[in-house]
Design a protein around this motif. Structure first.
Motif, mmCIF file in Angstrom:
data_model
loop_
_atom_site.group_PDB
_atom_site.id
_atom_site.type_symbol
_atom_site.label_atom_id
_atom_site.label_comp_id
_atom_site.label_asym_id
_atom_site.label_seq_id
_atom_site.Cartn_x
_atom_site.Cartn_y
_atom_site.Cartn_z
ATOM 1 N N SER A 116 0.823 -1.212 0.000
ATOM 2 C CA SER A 116 0.000 0.000 0.000
ATOM 3 C C SER A 116 0.857 1.262 0.000
ATOM 4 O O SER A 116 2.067 1.213 -0.263
ATOM 5 N N GLY A 117 0.217 2.393 0.306
ATOM 6 C CA GLY A 117 0.869 3.698 0.246
ATOM 7 C C GLY A 117 2.167 3.782 1.034
ATOM 8 O O GLY A 117 3.118 4.438 0.609
ATOM 9 N N SER B 233 5.729 4.890 -0.515
ATOM 10 C CA SER B 233 6.551 5.987 0.035
ATOM 11 C C SER B 233 7.995 5.559 0.214
ATOM 12 O O SER B 233 8.921 6.326 -0.084
#
Ligand SMILES: [Ca+2]
Ligand SMILES: [Ca+2]
Length: 391
Positions: free
Chosen positions: A348-349, A353
């Motif tokens: 996921s995010g 990142s």
């Protein structure tokens, strides 16, 4: 009384002259690299223009060979003029008294097939004996060590065979090499330091997909480097036989494959492992990723100190029994999907990142370099996105 100082002065002049390093340009001053090596003196530097050089060099001096860049200056060893002399470079240290290493920098060695000596085919890219060698920004690729006649029983090092010397390898890449028995990339009978170096996609048919090392007193250090996607029968990444010390610091051993000891196959070796990862290594069912066995006749020799490191996947082995004073480490039963960089079970995010923070960086120790090609780029992003929101 006047003769003595004169002699001393003459000696001083001779000494000074012999230590003046010269630069020899290829092809401007010398048509081939070998012809420059022929006339070079200890301490000289040979600078080689871009291009593919079909040569097999024999170096018996303390010299530096500098190319115009990895993939730009290429020494191709596939056309040896002398039978059984098919390494791109052979270095013999017995001829120089210098403490400085022979240096190769900013070039590629390719298509070497090794030097055949006493039934052992050695070092597709480099065979060296009793020599100190330093590599800086060197790529060694597509070197395959195969039997050269019916009497050849072993292959030592698809890319490099170090017999009784010392290696320092900085900012380099060893990829797509093979050996028909030991050390898909490297055979070490001597010491090795790897610094910011990538060893990937090498194969040894018997032991040490990336590196096979033996001999007491051998020290092997892997610093800020990746050893990934290599393959062998025993020791997909590393196979170590009675060496002195192993040190892994910010070293990634990922995606290696073997019947047993997919990452590490070794006897009781004094080891310090810090800030390193062992991920996606695959051994046969019932065998282990890390195989440690007794050193015959040396009871209680093992000391393994592991800190700040990550181990994932089943069958990691019983090596945890050996850890002395463990510092915090992560032990995960499954590695999860590629792209789950923070190991929280989903891509996921937060993982994106991490990848974007390492974007474009070309160090060999980057966790976000999922395909292990030495740079965090679009192919890694694609691999991450392919598993997006999967767990
Ligand atoms: Ca995640
Ligand atoms: Ca990559």
């Amino acid at each position: 009384m006047t003769r003595f100082p004169t002699t001393a002065l003459a000696l001083l002049l001779v000494t000074t002259a012999s230590t003046m390093a010269e630069v020899l340009e290829v092809p401007a001053d010398h048509p081939t690299i070998a012809s420059a090596v022929e006339v070079a003196q200890d301490g000289d530097e040979i600078r080689v223009a871009p291009g593919v050089w079909h040569e097999n060099l024999f170096i018996r001096k303390q010299i530096t060979i500098t190319g115009s860049g990895q993939g730009v200056t290429i020494i191709d060893g596939s056309q040896p003029k002398m039978f059984s002399f098919g390494s791109c470079v052979v270095v013999s240290g017995a001829f120089t008294k210098s403490n400085e290493p022979v240096r190769l920098q900013s070039l590629t060695l390719r298509n070497g097939v090794g030097a055949e000596i006493y039934g052992v085919v050695r070092g597709g890219g480099i065979y060296s004996e009793f020599a100190r060698v330093e590599l800086d920004q060197v790529t060694i690729e597509e070197c395959d060590v195969e039997p050269q006649n019916e009497y050849d029983s072993m292959g030592w090092g698809g890319a490099i065979c170090n017999y009784g010397g010392e290696y320092v390898i900085n900012d380099s890449i060893l990829r797509n090499n093979s050996s028909f028995t030991h050390g898909g990339a490297i055979f070490m009978y001597g010491s090795l330091v790897l610094n910011n170096t990538l060893i990937t996609n090498n194969i040894a048919d018997l032991e040490g997909g990336a590196i096979y090392a033996e001999a007491p007193g051998t020290n092997l250090e892997c610093l800020n480097s990746s050893i990934c996607d290599n393959q062998s029968l025993f020791g997909g990444a590393l196979a170590l036989d009675r060496i002195g010390n192993l040190r892994l610091e910010r070293c990634r051993l990922n995606g290696n494959i073997a019947r047993d000891g997919a990452a590490l196959y070794m006897d009781e070796t004094f080891s310090v492992i810090t800030d390193s990862t062992f991920q996606y290594n695959v051994s046969d069912e019932g065998e282990t990723v890390i195989r440690i066995f007794d050193q015959p006749g040396v009871p209680g020799a093992l000391f393994v100190e592991i800190s700040e490191s990550l181990f994932c996947g089943a069958n990691q082995g019983d090596w945890r029994d050996f850890i002395v004073e463990p510092e915090p480490n992560d032990f995960l039963e499954t590695c999860g999907l590629p792209g789950d960089l923070n190991h929280d079970g989903t891509v996921s995010g937060a993982d994106l990142s991490i990848l974007l923070a390492e974007w474009g960086s070309s160090g060999a120790d980057k966790n976000a370099d999922l395909d292990c090609d030495g740079i965090v780029s679009g192919t890694d992003l694609s691999a991450l996105l392919a598993n997006w929101h999967s767990s």
